[in-house]
Design an enzyme around this catalytic site. Structure first.
Site, PDB file in Angstrom:
ATOM      1  N   CYS A  43      32.018  26.773 -70.041  1.00 47.26           N
ATOM      2  CA  CYS A  43      32.210  26.369 -68.647  1.00 47.26           C
ATOM      3  C   CYS A  43      31.289  27.130 -67.701  1.00 47.26           C
ATOM      4  CB  CYS A  43      33.672  26.576 -68.244  1.00 47.26           C
ATOM      5  SG  CYS A  43      34.000  26.189 -66.515  1.00 47.26           S
ATOM      6  N   CYS A  48      30.593  23.445 -66.864  1.00 40.50           N
ATOM      7  CA  CYS A  48      31.080  23.034 -65.546  1.00 40.50           C
ATOM      8  C   CYS A  48      30.286  23.624 -64.376  1.00 40.50           C
ATOM      9  CB  CYS A  48      32.541  23.453 -65.368  1.00 40.50           C
ATOM     10  SG  CYS A  48      33.573  23.288 -66.817  1.00 40.50           S
ATOM     11  N   LYS A  51      26.453  22.700 -64.233  1.00 41.69           N
ATOM     12  CA  LYS A  51      26.408  21.243 -64.039  1.00 41.69           C
ATOM     13  C   LYS A  51      26.703  20.881 -62.581  1.00 41.69           C
ATOM     14  CE  LYS A  51      30.144  19.115 -65.001  1.00 41.69           C
ATOM     15  NZ  LYS A  51      31.298  18.636 -65.796  1.00 41.69           N
ATOM     16  N   TYR A 183      31.168  11.492 -70.776  1.00 43.71           N
ATOM     17  CA  TYR A 183      30.997  12.050 -69.431  1.00 43.71           C
ATOM     18  C   TYR A 183      29.794  12.979 -69.346  1.00 43.71           C
ATOM     19  CZ  TYR A 183      33.254  16.506 -70.747  1.00 43.71           C
ATOM     20  OH  TYR A 183      33.557  17.716 -71.322  1.00 43.71           O
ATOM     21  N   GLU A 187      26.854  12.227 -66.732  1.00 38.65           N
ATOM     22  CA  GLU A 187      26.596  13.232 -65.702  1.00 38.65           C
ATOM     23  C   GLU A 187      25.142  13.686 -65.734  1.00 38.65           C
ATOM     24  OE1 GLU A 187      30.949  15.405 -65.222  1.00 38.65           O
ATOM     25  OE2 GLU A 187      29.572  16.114 -66.762  1.00 38.65           O
ATOM     26  N   HIS A 445      42.386   9.270 -40.728  1.00 38.88           N
ATOM     27  CA  HIS A 445      41.346   8.299 -40.376  1.00 38.88           C
ATOM     28  C   HIS A 445      40.227   8.973 -39.594  1.00 38.88           C
ATOM     29  CE1 HIS A 445      39.811   4.292 -39.540  1.00 38.88           C
ATOM     30  NE2 HIS A 445      39.674   4.651 -38.272  1.00 38.88           N
ATOM     31  N   GLU A 450      42.162   7.613 -47.248  1.00 36.99           N
ATOM     32  CA  GLU A 450      43.261   6.884 -46.625  1.00 36.99           C
ATOM     33  C   GLU A 450      43.478   5.513 -47.263  1.00 36.99           C
ATOM     34  OE1 GLU A 450      42.826   5.399 -42.562  1.00 36.99           O
ATOM     35  OE2 GLU A 450      40.649   5.664 -42.762  1.00 36.99           O
TER      36      GLU A 450
END
Length: 461
Positions: A43, A48, A51, A183, A187, A445, A450
């Site tokens: 990681c 992670c 990346k 993934y 990625e 908003h 939302e």
């Protein structure tokens, strides 16, 4: 004199191992740890963190173009300095390595540099960089060695690189071929395209990102293609040949692609080499992953394993949760708190493609199989930002509801900040939120988030 040198000896200084060692030491246990590489595991070093840093870097390319719609006039064409990016990343990773080392040392963990190997059910032999070996006894031993990428056997496999190599390539690849559809492959394709490479992604299957929601898969592929990534499905490599410093990628259909770098991202395997597992009788699955029960106990009662090496969900936060659950199992829960366990349902995750994916819960397909009658709410739209940016990027939000209980059982997003947004909604799903409760929640908003509380019309049942 104590029967053992340690109460727990951890092999592996990645996310799960560090968390288990640190938490156990806080309970007053005597902890040892062996790690042969830099602290932090995949990681921190080649996963992670680098990346995400490179993903941030890639987004600047898009931002430079999009800023024109907001009145910004950039003098000249921005140019990526690959060496500066690499150097800055390396400096940050070194800083994090030091933090992880400090967590162990300051936490009272005896940190040993070297490769740990099981000698017996209570003994670990550590091979140190200077050639010496030491042996350490422990009441319990934890294997948290993670996983590694692998390249399958085919002619020219030695000419390919893996994800471990991508952050420090000697030269930036102007032409990158990525093989794989998971993934990591997606990625890397998005990131390096954003940084300026011409990227071709080859996947032998019908659609990228197998196991994700089918609509999310198709939508993401469409957006990646719009951005300029050449995604070729039903494509397989027969061989790779060197062409000077470049590569020629021969496909089974006869096509030949020219590339500067060929990245194979077709899977990972548990890091179990030279751990002494077979000799001790630690049972493993066919792919090498270590078999464990609900308390992460292996077939040898004093030996435990967690994280990527057990092959459940290969995610850093999962390894962290497993580490804490193991500590509670071995040393008791913290005062006034129940013993922790790991619930593998409703684990949120993100894929840092461009645009990114955030998802929690069941895909539409899995929900239909599990519940039968479901309601699907979905919306795709151009975000407010892109009404001026000039980008054609669209956002997808999707909610899957169990018709019988009105409970939201799946929530998915493809769009800017998807991971940040879905993390919050993951708490709601964990609490059993219903569609009616989503409907009664006031939205913020104007945001993309939302949309999850304003969708009223059922798209399909």
């Amino acid at each position: 004199m104590a029967e053992f040198d340690f109460d727990l000896f951890v092999i592996g200084g990645g996310s799960g191992g560090v968390r288990a060692a640190r938490m156990a030491a806080q309970r007053g246990a005597r902890i040892g740890m062996a790690e042969s590489g830099p602290m932090g595991g995949t990681c921190v070093n080649v996963g992670c963190i680098p990346k995400k840093l490179y993903s941030y870097g890639a987004h600047f390319h898009e931002a430079f173009e999009e800023s024109r719609g907001f009145g910004w006039q950039l003098p000249g064409t921005p140019v990526l300095d690959w060496e500066i990016l690499k150097a800055n990343r390396a400096r940050e990773i070194t800083r994090l390595n030091g933090i992880y080392d400090g967590l162990m040392i300051n936490g009272g963990v005896e940190r040993l540099q070297g490769h740990g190997r099981l000698v017996d059910a209570h003994t670990v032999e550590v091979s140190h960089p200077d050639g010496q070996t030491t042996r350490h006894t422990s009441k319990n031993i934890l294997i948290a060695t993670g996983g590694v990428p692998f390249v399958p056997e085919f002619p020219g496999r030695e000419l390919a690189v893996t994800s471990d190599d991508m952050f420090d390539l000697p030269q930036f690849p102007k032409r990158l071929v990525v093989v794989g559809g998971g993934y990591i492959a997606c990625e890397m394709a998005s990131i390096f395209h954003g940084l300026g490479a011409e990227v071709t992604l080859l996947y032998r299957g019908e659609q990228i990102l197998r196991s994700f929601d089918d609509e999310v898969r198709a939508f993401t592929a469409s957006e990646m293609r719009k951005a300029g990534v050449d995604i070729r499905l039903h494509s397989e490599v027969s061989r790779i040949e060197a062409a000077g410093a470049a590569r020629k990628v021969h496909l089974k259909d006869g096509q030949v692609l020219d590339a500067d770098v060929v990245l194979y991202a077709t899977g990972r395997k548990p890091r179990v080499d030279n751990l002494g597992l077979a000799e001790l009788g630690v049972q493993q699955e066919e792919n090498g992953s270590i078999r464990v029960d609900e308390h992460f106990t292996t077939s040898v009662p004093s030996v435990f394993a967690l994280g990527d090496v057990v092959g459940r969900l290969e995610l850093t936060p999962v390894a962290l949760a497993e580490g804490m659950a193991l500590v509670d199992h071995l040393f008791g829960a913290a005062p006034g708190k129940p013993a922790r366990t790991v619930d593998y349902e409703l684990i949120p995750t993100a894929v840092f493609t461009h645009p990114p994916i955030g998802t929690v819960g069941l895909s539409e397909e899995k929900a239909r199989t599990k519940y039968g009658a479901i309601r699907v709410f979905r919306s795709d739209f151009k975000s407010l930002k892109h009404t001026l940016s000039g980008s054609s990027e669209r956002t997808l939000v999707k909610m899957v509801v169990d018709a019988a209980t009105d409970r939201v059982v799946g929530l998915h997003m493809v769009g800017a900040d998807a991971g940040e947004i879905v993390q919050g909604f993951a708490v709601a799903l964990k609490c059993g939120a219903t569609k009616a409760q989503f409907d009664s929640t006031i939205g913020i908003h104007p945001t993309s988030a939302e949309e999850f509380v304003t969708m009223r019309e059922v798209s399909r049942t």
